[in-house]
Enzyme design. Structure first.
Site, PDB file in Angstrom:
ATOM      1  N   ARG A 188     -10.278   0.915   9.045  1.00 48.57           N
ATOM      2  CA  ARG A 188      -9.816  -0.437   9.336  1.00 48.57           C
ATOM      3  C   ARG A 188     -10.977  -1.372   9.704  1.00 48.57           C
ATOM      4  NH1 ARG A 188      -4.312  -1.016   9.883  1.00 48.57           N
ATOM      5  NH2 ARG A 188      -3.101   0.883  10.157  1.00 48.57           N
ATOM      6  N   ARG A 242      11.893  -3.622  11.711  1.00 48.76           N
ATOM      7  CA  ARG A 242      10.892  -3.296  12.717  1.00 48.76           C
ATOM      8  C   ARG A 242      10.654  -4.484  13.641  1.00 48.76           C
ATOM      9  NH1 ARG A 242       5.842  -0.774   9.446  1.00 48.76           N
ATOM     10  NH2 ARG A 242       4.852  -2.202  10.924  1.00 48.76           N
ATOM     11  N   ARG A 292      11.692  -7.193   5.295  1.00 46.72           N
ATOM     12  CA  ARG A 292      11.640  -5.737   5.129  1.00 46.72           C
ATOM     13  C   ARG A 292      12.648  -5.037   6.037  1.00 46.72           C
ATOM     14  NH1 ARG A 292       5.941  -2.783   5.808  1.00 46.72           N
ATOM     15  NH2 ARG A 292       6.083  -3.736   7.884  1.00 46.72           N
ATOM     16  N   LYS A 311       0.824  -1.211   0.000  1.00 45.74           N
ATOM     17  CA  LYS A 311       0.000   0.000   0.000  1.00 45.74           C
ATOM     18  C   LYS A 311       0.860   1.264   0.000  1.00 45.74           C
ATOM     19  CE  LYS A 311      -2.468  -0.786   3.684  1.00 45.74           C
ATOM     20  NZ  LYS A 311      -1.857  -2.073   4.083  1.00 45.74           N
ATOM     21  N   ARG A 317      -0.439 -10.357  12.971  1.00 43.92           N
ATOM     22  CA  ARG A 317      -0.951  -9.165  12.303  1.00 43.92           C
ATOM     23  C   ARG A 317      -1.855  -9.527  11.133  1.00 43.92           C
ATOM     24  NH1 ARG A 317       4.346  -6.330  10.693  1.00 43.92           N
ATOM     25  NH2 ARG A 317       2.974  -4.817   9.679  1.00 43.92           N
TER      26      ARG A 317
END
Length: 209
Positions: free
Chosen positions: A88, A153, A122, A13, A164
């Protein structure tokens, strides 16, 4: 055009949002960025949001919706906007309906295994927040854009990523059906390159000009 971007964590996104914002002169509105702005400026709503975040609690819908409503009514949104990270949930979508008209909802579909690979590999710049993947870094540890240090992260580990994605399926995926019933949903396969995804998205957006 008022656009919403949907997609699971790792669907791309952020990458598509940047391309769409540049290509169609639309402000990219990320709820994370709005929260950080308000907390940094210590606005009343920012202080309230921080009180929940500091306790490890979710910010209530009414607080999130108030922050979003303030942002989409700024001058730079008069010709449209692109929301990333909001809504969301169905209650948030219904609240948005009262704030503004939605023209298109772009849903980026990506296979579960590929999402896992993308997120666990990532790396993000500490300074400008540019995102990279270890498969293309060739061992590089600095951001190509600003020279900042790249890091992983804390929530980009396999166990947390699975959690998640599970939360996304329960809370956010129902929005796909919600907007499909309203004739606003545009599905695009995100398993390909960012350039291929954007080519499909831009075809759709060009028909709406």
């Amino acid at each position: 055009m008022n656009i919403i971007l949907l997609g699971a964590p790792g669907a791309g996104k952020g990458t598509q949002a940047t391309k769409i914002a540049e290509g169609y002169q639309l402000p990219h509105i990320s709820t994370g960025d709005i929260f950080r702005e308000h907390m940094k400026n210590q606005t009343p709503i920012g202080v309230l949001a921080k009180s929940y975040i500091d306790k490890g609690q979710l910010v209530p819908d009414e607080v999130t919706c108030e922050i979003v409503e303030e942002r989409i009514h700024r001058e730079d949104c008069k010709n449209g906007y692109m929301l990333d990270g909001f809504p969301r949930t169905i209650p948030q979508a219904e609240a948005l309906n009262k704030m503004s008209k939605v023209d298109l909802v772009i849903n980026i579909e990506v296979d579960f295994n590929l999402l896992m690979e993308r997120l666990c590999g990532r790396r993000v710049c500490k300074d400008c927040r540019e995102s990279y993947h270890i498969s293309r870094l060739n061992g590089e540890t600095k951001c190509a854009r600003c020279g900042g240090e790249l890091y992983q992260r804390k929530d980009d580990n396999p166990e947390t990523v699975k959690s998640r994605l599970a939360v996304y399926q329960v809370e956010t995926a129902p929005l796909i059906e919600y907007y499909e019933k309203r004739g606003l949903l545009f599905n695009v396969v995100g398993n390909t390159t960012p350039e291929d995804v954007y080519a499909e998205v831009s075809k759709k957006l060009d028909t709406m000009k």
